[in-house]
Design a protein around this motif. Structure first.
Motif, PDB file in Angstrom:
ATOM      1  N   TRP A 115      33.494  37.397  57.925  1.00 26.62           N
ATOM      2  CA  TRP A 115      34.207  38.552  58.268  1.00 26.62           C
ATOM      3  C   TRP A 115      35.664  38.291  58.571  1.00 26.62           C
ATOM      4  N   ALA A 116      36.104  37.150  58.934  1.00 23.83           N
ATOM      5  CA  ALA A 116      37.547  36.820  59.069  1.00 23.83           C
ATOM      6  C   ALA A 116      38.260  36.525  57.743  1.00 23.83           C
ATOM      7  N   GLU A 117      37.784  36.767  56.437  1.00 24.64           N
ATOM      8  CA  GLU A 117      38.436  36.778  55.471  1.00 24.64           C
ATOM      9  C   GLU A 117      38.195  38.117  54.641  1.00 24.64           C
ATOM     10  N   SER A 118      37.703  39.074  55.357  1.00 24.00           N
ATOM     11  CA  SER A 118      37.310  40.421  55.269  1.00 24.00           C
ATOM     12  C   SER A 118      38.391  41.475  55.754  1.00 24.00           C
ATOM     13  N   VAL A 295      34.187  39.902  48.862  1.00 26.17           N
ATOM     14  CA  VAL A 295      35.491  40.321  48.406  1.00 26.17           C
ATOM     15  C   VAL A 295      35.578  40.046  46.908  1.00 26.17           C
ATOM     16  N   SER A 296      36.371  40.746  46.319  1.00 25.14           N
ATOM     17  CA  SER A 296      36.567  40.757  44.979  1.00 25.14           C
ATOM     18  C   SER A 296      37.363  39.192  44.700  1.00 25.14           C
ATOM     19  N   ASP A 297      37.097  38.478  43.661  1.00 22.38           N
ATOM     20  CA  ASP A 297      37.304  37.119  43.415  1.00 22.38           C
ATOM     21  C   ASP A 297      37.999  36.809  41.928  1.00 22.38           C
ATOM     22  N   GLY A 298      39.186  36.956  41.807  1.00 26.50           N
ATOM     23  CA  GLY A 298      39.623  36.934  40.251  1.00 26.50           C
ATOM     24  C   GLY A 298      40.760  37.854  39.984  1.00 26.50           C
ATOM     25  N   GLU A 299      41.048  37.974  38.789  1.00 27.64           N
ATOM     26  CA  GLU A 299      42.362  38.740  38.450  1.00 27.64           C
ATOM     27  C   GLU A 299      42.035  40.180  38.777  1.00 27.64           C
ATOM     28  N   ILE A 300      40.918  40.680  38.932  1.00 30.70           N
ATOM     29  CA  ILE A 300      40.732  42.172  38.995  1.00 30.70           C
ATOM     30  C   ILE A 300      40.451  42.528  40.604  1.00 30.70           C
ATOM     31  N   VAL A 334      42.621  25.641  52.200  1.00 25.73           N
ATOM     32  CA  VAL A 334      43.121  26.944  52.356  1.00 25.73           C
ATOM     33  C   VAL A 334      42.216  28.013  52.533  1.00 25.73           C
ATOM     34  N   LYS A 335      42.389  28.893  53.622  1.00 27.59           N
ATOM     35  CA  LYS A 335      41.512  29.869  54.279  1.00 27.59           C
ATOM     36  C   LYS A 335      42.415  31.002  54.349  1.00 27.59           C
ATOM     37  N   SER A 394      43.879  30.366  44.172  1.00 32.39           N
ATOM     38  CA  SER A 394      44.259  31.630  43.696  1.00 32.39           C
ATOM     39  C   SER A 394      43.527  32.628  44.364  1.00 32.39           C
ATOM     40  N   GLY A 395      44.003  33.837  44.610  1.00 35.20           N
ATOM     41  CA  GLY A 395      43.333  35.143  44.920  1.00 35.20           C
ATOM     42  C   GLY A 395      44.040  36.184  45.349  1.00 35.20           C
ATOM     43  N   VAL A 396      43.669  37.193  45.869  1.00 37.26           N
ATOM     44  CA  VAL A 396      44.410  38.706  46.375  1.00 37.26           C
ATOM     45  C   VAL A 396      44.325  38.445  47.805  1.00 37.26           C
ATOM     46  N   LEU A 397      45.000  38.991  48.335  1.00 40.38           N
ATOM     47  CA  LEU A 397      44.978  39.296  49.884  1.00 40.38           C
ATOM     48  C   LEU A 397      44.848  40.674  50.273  1.00 40.38           C
ATOM     49  N   ASP A 398      43.461  41.006  50.424  1.00 37.46           N
ATOM     50  CA  ASP A 398      42.756  42.270  50.509  1.00 37.46           C
ATOM     51  C   ASP A 398      42.268  42.446  52.039  1.00 37.46           C
TER      52      ASP A 398
END
Length: 474
Positions: A115-118, A295-300, A334-335, A394-398
């Motif tokens: 949950w902490a990453e969402s 959570v989405s994981d990648g370029e999209i 990295v988290k 790599s990732g997106v902060l969402d």
């Protein structure tokens, strides 16, 4: 909730998102590569890959019905209900949305996270997250519509209306909006769920390690990595390519090929082994508990989901061990930190010399046999992609949702203009037209330029890199 982008509008928005992501990524990657010197082979081992990985094959609601949304005085209507994710090498899992104002994108890849990453991160969301977990266990699909009807004095529910009612209750808590199903029985179920929900604890991870990487010196045990799982037993192995003689052991030095929750795993590296690295792989078949976030994981980038039904699926985890006989021996984990809005970068140095770290222009030193953690801010919705100490992240902060008060970028839809369907067909909003409303200029060029500038400024805080001291042995 929202459908994928299609047509000319889709291409315009796709170009916008690509441009902004590329602008931010370019800065982050350039900063990382510019100063990342190391004595290890440049094999760029990936960050920890843990838990369930899945794909959103269809961007449309699989089972659901219409829900009216009141987002602090802004009315809209959309389809609410269950989505399906296709698990890698397995079947499907059912999920609900906990991220109201992000659209869904077909073929987006997903990973299981805490949950902490969402969007459920932080003390302010703790009560809501716990109640959502209760709702998932006491409503559809965990409980069939016939049984749920008894909770609302016999009013008739279908799969579609029960799913819509459940999603409406979840949105009310996850996104701080008033969500009301259009069906009368569904309205009663939503009220029942919200009135009776109590806080429950976050479910345990299906499988993972506590760190991305560990480091040490040849002739010793490198570690530990702690196994975190709800599986009864986990198989362990060393990935191909490791140096001869490297073995996995427990704390007492006994060679191990399996583990349970809490097992500490070490790498036994023979003395005289050349500087290098190895990866441990963990795998199991287990039931992923209801309430785990995806959570989405990648370029999209695609909206965040929460698991609505349990399923026995294959799960995996990977972590890295690195060693060096002389000099610094860095290992980086990295988290995401969705409370602070960025990344926690932990650097462990089990070598014989200090390791220099440069973060946002500030020089830090990680002494031999010590570790430090630094926080690196990343703009919301910005992509990060960097390599430090030969480890790639790599990732997106969402992290944010509709109810946070944060302005919604024009590359995202509003509920009024994008709704999924229960049939998987084409989708239109309440006003008809394409899946996403036009929210910018008719020309994509100023949209791309403007958004790129904004995200470069915001995402500039993510530019950081690690740099090893220049030593005679390098």
């Amino acid at each position: 909730m929202f459908s994928a982008v299609h047509g000319p509008t889709a291409r315009k928005r796709g170009a916008l998102r690509l441009a902004t992501a590329t602008a931010v990524t370019g800065l982050v990657a350039a900063g990382a590569i510019a100063g990342a010197g190391t004595s290890f082979a440049d094999d760029k081992p990936a960050a920890s890959s843990s838990g369930v990985h899945a794909t959103l094959v269809s961007p449309f609601v699989k089972v659901g019905a219409k829900v009216d949304i009141d987002d602090h005085g802004k009315p809209s209507s959309t389809t609410g209900g269950l989505f399906e994710l296709k698990v890698d090498n397995a079947g499907v899992i059912k999920t609900y949305c906990i991220d109201l104002n992000h659209h869904t994108v077909g073929n987006a890849t997903y990973k299981e996270v805490t949950w902490a990453e969402s969007s459920l991160a932080g003390p302010a969301k703790a009560e809501a997250a716990g109640k959502i977990n209760w709702i998932l266990k006491h409503s559809y699909p965990s409980v069939v519509p016939a049984e749920l009807s008894k909770d609302i004095k016999g009013q008739a529910l279908t799969d579609a209306t029960a799913a819509a009612a459940t999603q409406a209750a979840i949105w009310t808590l996850s996104d701080d909006v008033k969500a009301t199903p259009q069906d009368a029985a569904a309205q009663a179920l939503t009220k029942y769920l919200l009135d009776n929900a109590t806080k429950e604890e976050e479910p345990k991870a299906s499988l993972g390690f506590d760190k991305d990487a560990v480091s040490g010196r040849p002739g010793s045990q490198v570690g530990p990595l702690t196994v975190q799982t709800n599986a009864k037993k986990v198989a362990l192995g060393i990935a191909p390519g490791a140096a001869a003689g490297v073995q996995l052991t427990d704390v007492n030095g006994k060679v191990i090929t399996s583990a349970v929750n809490g097992t500490q795993v070490y790498f036994k590296v023979p003395k005289g082994t050349a500087d290098g690295s190895a990866k441990v792989t963990a795998s199991a078949q287990t039931t992923v508990p209801v309430g785990r976030a995806f959570v989405s994981d990648g370029e999209i980038q695609s909206q965040t989901f929460i698991l609505a039904s349990t399923s026995v699926v294959p799960v995996t985890a990977v972590a890295t061990a690195k060693w060096a006989d002389q000099g610094a021996a860095p290992a980086v984990s990295v988290k995401k930190d969705c409370v602070k809005g960025g990344l926690d970068v932990s650097v462990s140095n089990k070598g014989t010399k200090d390791f220099d770290v440069v973060v946002l222009g500030k020089k830090l030193t990680v002494p031999a046999n010590s570790s430090q953690t630094v926080f690196v801010p990343v703009a919301e919705d910005a992509k990060y992609d960097f390599t430090i100490a030969d480890q790639h992240f790599s990732g997106v902060l969402d992290c944010k949702t509709a109810g946070t008060g944060t302005p919604t970028p024009s590359s995202k839809p509003s509920p009024a203009s994008a709704g999924g369907t229960s049939t998987g067909g084409s989708s239109t909003g309440t006003n008809g037209g394409t899946n996403l409303a036009e929210t910018g200029s008719s020309s994509s060029t100023p949209m791309i330029a403007g958004a790129a500038v904004v995200l470069v400024l915001l995402g500039g805080g993510a530019v950081f890199f690690l740099r090893k001291k220049k030593t005679a042995g390098n």
